[in-house]
Design a protein around this motif. Structure first.
Motif, PDB file in Angstrom:
ATOM      1  N   PHE A 142      37.894  34.360  27.633  1.00  0.00           N
ATOM      2  CA  PHE A 142      38.905  35.277  28.501  1.00  0.00           C
ATOM      3  C   PHE A 142      37.889  36.120  29.472  1.00  0.00           C
ATOM      4  CE2 PHE A 142      41.760  34.376  25.456  1.00  0.00           C
ATOM      5  CZ  PHE A 142      43.272  34.252  25.945  1.00  0.00           C
ATOM      6  N   ILE A 143      38.531  36.219  30.728  1.00  0.00           N
ATOM      7  CA  ILE A 143      38.127  37.059  31.950  1.00  0.00           C
ATOM      8  C   ILE A 143      38.369  38.633  31.717  1.00  0.00           C
ATOM      9  CG2 ILE A 143      37.504  37.008  34.468  1.00  0.00           C
ATOM     10  CD1 ILE A 143      38.426  34.024  34.327  1.00  0.00           C
ATOM     11  N   ILE A 144      37.437  39.257  31.798  1.00  0.00           N
ATOM     12  CA  ILE A 144      37.520  40.790  31.830  1.00  0.00           C
ATOM     13  C   ILE A 144      38.258  41.261  33.130  1.00  0.00           C
ATOM     14  CG2 ILE A 144      36.390  43.052  31.958  1.00  0.00           C
ATOM     15  CD1 ILE A 144      34.222  41.688  30.281  1.00  0.00           C
ATOM     16  N   ASP A 145      39.445  42.022  32.929  1.00  0.00           N
ATOM     17  CA  ASP A 145      40.192  42.664  34.150  1.00  0.00           C
ATOM     18  C   ASP A 145      39.054  43.614  34.923  1.00  0.00           C
ATOM     19  OD1 ASP A 145      42.889  42.881  35.231  1.00  0.00           O
ATOM     20  OD2 ASP A 145      42.229  44.971  35.175  1.00  0.00           O
ATOM     21  N   ASP A 146      39.411  43.296  36.425  1.00  0.00           N
ATOM     22  CA  ASP A 146      38.467  43.858  37.067  1.00  0.00           C
ATOM     23  C   ASP A 146      38.749  45.428  37.071  1.00  0.00           C
ATOM     24  OD1 ASP A 146      37.144  41.808  38.161  1.00  0.00           O
ATOM     25  OD2 ASP A 146      38.650  41.573  39.720  1.00  0.00           O
ATOM     26  N   ASP A 147      40.002  45.916  37.006  1.00  0.00           N
ATOM     27  CA  ASP A 147      40.183  47.289  36.830  1.00  0.00           C
ATOM     28  C   ASP A 147      39.880  47.916  35.454  1.00  0.00           C
ATOM     29  OD1 ASP A 147      40.821  47.603  39.667  1.00  0.00           O
ATOM     30  OD2 ASP A 147      42.847  46.592  39.233  1.00  0.00           O
ATOM     31  N   ASN A 148      40.384  47.231  34.403  1.00  0.00           N
ATOM     32  CA  ASN A 148      40.287  47.943  33.236  1.00  0.00           C
ATOM     33  C   ASN A 148      39.407  46.757  32.450  1.00  0.00           C
ATOM     34  OD1 ASN A 148      40.447  48.885  30.362  1.00  0.00           O
ATOM     35  ND2 ASN A 148      42.540  49.142  30.637  1.00  0.00           N
ATOM     36  N   PRO A 149      38.163  46.997  32.089  1.00  0.00           N
ATOM     37  CA  PRO A 149      37.336  45.952  31.234  1.00  0.00           C
ATOM     38  C   PRO A 149      37.814  45.867  29.671  1.00  0.00           C
ATOM     39  CG  PRO A 149      36.073  48.214  31.709  1.00  0.00           C
ATOM     40  CD  PRO A 149      37.387  48.152  32.368  1.00  0.00           C
ATOM     41  N   GLN A 150      38.806  46.744  29.317  1.00  0.00           N
ATOM     42  CA  GLN A 150      39.265  46.666  27.918  1.00  0.00           C
ATOM     43  C   GLN A 150      40.712  45.586  28.103  1.00  0.00           C
ATOM     44  OE1 GLN A 150      37.273  48.015  25.613  1.00  0.00           O
ATOM     45  NE2 GLN A 150      36.069  48.647  27.211  1.00  0.00           N
ATOM     46  N   THR A 151      40.765  44.975  29.084  1.00  0.00           N
ATOM     47  CA  THR A 151      41.932  44.235  28.926  1.00  0.00           C
ATOM     48  C   THR A 151      41.823  42.979  29.670  1.00  0.00           C
ATOM     49  OG1 THR A 151      42.884  45.048  31.329  1.00  0.00           O
ATOM     50  CG2 THR A 151      43.339  46.181  29.379  1.00  0.00           C
ATOM     51  N   THR A 152      42.729  42.056  29.755  1.00  0.00           N
ATOM     52  CA  THR A 152      42.421  40.663  30.435  1.00  0.00           C
ATOM     53  C   THR A 152      43.771  39.971  30.683  1.00  0.00           C
ATOM     54  OG1 THR A 152      41.464  38.414  30.371  1.00  0.00           O
ATOM     55  CG2 THR A 152      42.373  39.542  28.241  1.00  0.00           C
ATOM     56  N   THR A 153      44.105  39.359  31.516  1.00  0.00           N
ATOM     57  CA  THR A 153      45.225  38.499  31.996  1.00  0.00           C
ATOM     58  C   THR A 153      44.758  37.081  32.468  1.00  0.00           C
ATOM     59  OG1 THR A 153      45.164  39.268  34.403  1.00  0.00           O
ATOM     60  CG2 THR A 153      46.520  40.495  32.846  1.00  0.00           C
ATOM     61  N   ARG A 154      43.473  36.717  32.193  1.00  0.00           N
ATOM     62  CA  ARG A 154      43.224  35.405  32.565  1.00  0.00           C
ATOM     63  C   ARG A 154      42.073  34.594  31.797  1.00  0.00           C
ATOM     64  NH1 ARG A 154      39.887  36.237  37.927  1.00  0.00           N
ATOM     65  NH2 ARG A 154      39.609  38.149  36.877  1.00  0.00           N
ATOM     66  N   TYR A 155      42.066  33.642  31.331  1.00  0.00           N
ATOM     67  CA  TYR A 155      41.543  32.760  30.463  1.00  0.00           C
ATOM     68  C   TYR A 155      40.893  31.592  31.269  1.00  0.00           C
ATOM     69  CZ  TYR A 155      44.839  29.494  29.291  1.00  0.00           C
ATOM     70  OH  TYR A 155      46.246  28.722  29.264  1.00  0.00           O
ATOM     71  N   ILE A 156      39.826  30.950  30.774  1.00  0.00           N
ATOM     72  CA  ILE A 156      39.134  29.731  31.130  1.00  0.00           C
ATOM     73  C   ILE A 156      39.508  28.711  30.015  1.00  0.00           C
ATOM     74  CG2 ILE A 156      37.116  28.299  31.851  1.00  0.00           C
ATOM     75  CD1 ILE A 156      35.955  31.004  32.467  1.00  0.00           C
ATOM     76  N   PRO A 157      40.378  27.653  30.362  1.00  0.00           N
ATOM     77  CA  PRO A 157      40.758  26.615  29.483  1.00  0.00           C
ATOM     78  C   PRO A 157      39.424  25.900  28.805  1.00  0.00           C
ATOM     79  CG  PRO A 157      42.006  26.324  31.489  1.00  0.00           C
ATOM     80  CD  PRO A 157      40.994  27.302  31.716  1.00  0.00           C
ATOM     81  N   ARG A 158      39.268  25.981  27.619  1.00  0.00           N
ATOM     82  CA  ARG A 158      37.949  25.706  26.780  1.00  0.00           C
ATOM     83  C   ARG A 158      37.910  24.219  27.217  1.00  0.00           C
ATOM     84  NH1 ARG A 158      39.564  26.440  20.645  1.00  0.00           N
ATOM     85  NH2 ARG A 158      41.190  24.557  20.587  1.00  0.00           N
TER      86      ARG A 158
END
Length: 240
Positions: A142-158
């Protein structure tokens, strides 16, 4: 000719030992010798160069004679970074190898290298001019959110990922030219850069070869325990 460059120029501070991790004794034999034995006994390997931590060259030579590493032809002084060490090894072979010779680069602290992995790296390089050992990536990224590094909304398909390590293999002429260019322009030589990442930054297309989960890099004390367990399972864990 197929020549291995074994990188053993690091200190290994995370291991917490009094000696560099490549010289740690495991069941009566230093780690670097376990690594070298795979290349010594492989029928496709013609010669070995070791890039060694400065001050340990004679110790390495003595161990190699003791354990019959007859293919060791060159011991090269390590650099201040991993890329400098690899570069030193590549430069040291100039005028000793022909352009079409294959150079296999491998970490000296990856002693659990399967013969089949080494064979496939050489095979792929023979066909395409380079090869990197690789494995599928089986975890979710998962990719760390730019504004809040404790959250995420994106991932990279493995399915789009491969994890790579050593051994890697390259035609010598391309390898030598690439290191000259990289160090001249400052491309692909900083931080955790390695030959494979440098090649990609220089615009090269790399070709995947087989890999193995067993091909562990010995970085922590826990890794050493894993290596000991492997040797014990293989019947090689008796004190000499």
């Amino acid at each position: 000719m197929n020549v291995a460059i074994i990188i053993a120029g690091g200190i290994g501070s995370r291991m917490g030992q009094d000696v560099p991790k490549q010289f740690i004794d495991i069941f009566g034999k230093p780690v670097i010798i376990y690594t070298l034995e795979t290349f010594e006994h492989h029928p496709l390997i013609d010669a070995i160069a070791v890039v060694c931590l400065d001050g340990w060259q004679e110790i390495l030579r003595s161990y190699s004679e003791q354990y019959g590493i007859s293919k060791l032809r060159w011991i090269v002084k390590g650099g201040s970074t991993g890329q400098e060490s690899i570069r030193n090894g590549v430069y040291a072979l100039e005028k000793k190898l022909s352009d079409d010779d294959t150079v296999i680069i491998h970490d000296g602290v990856r002693p659990m290298l399967d013969v089949e992995v080494l064979t496939d790296v050489i095979r792929v390089c023979d066909r395409y001019g380079n090869a990197v050992s690789s494995m599928p990536y089986n975890e979710q990224i998962f990719i760390i959110d730019d504004d809040n590094p404790q959250t995420t909304t994106r991932y990279i398909p493995r399915e789009t990922l491969r994890r790579v390590s050593t051994p890697q293999a390259y035609r010598y002429a391309k390898l030598l030219h690439s290191y000259r260019k990289a160090f001249s322009l400052g491309i692909g030589i900083s931080g955790s850069s390695y030959t494979n990442t440098m090649m990609v930054e220089l615009g090269e297309t790399l070709h995947f070869a087989s890999g193995s989960d067993k091909n562990l890099k010995l970085t922590t004390p826990e890794n050493l325990e894993t290596f000991k367990a492997y040797l014990t399972i293989e019947g090689k864990g008796r004190q000499r």
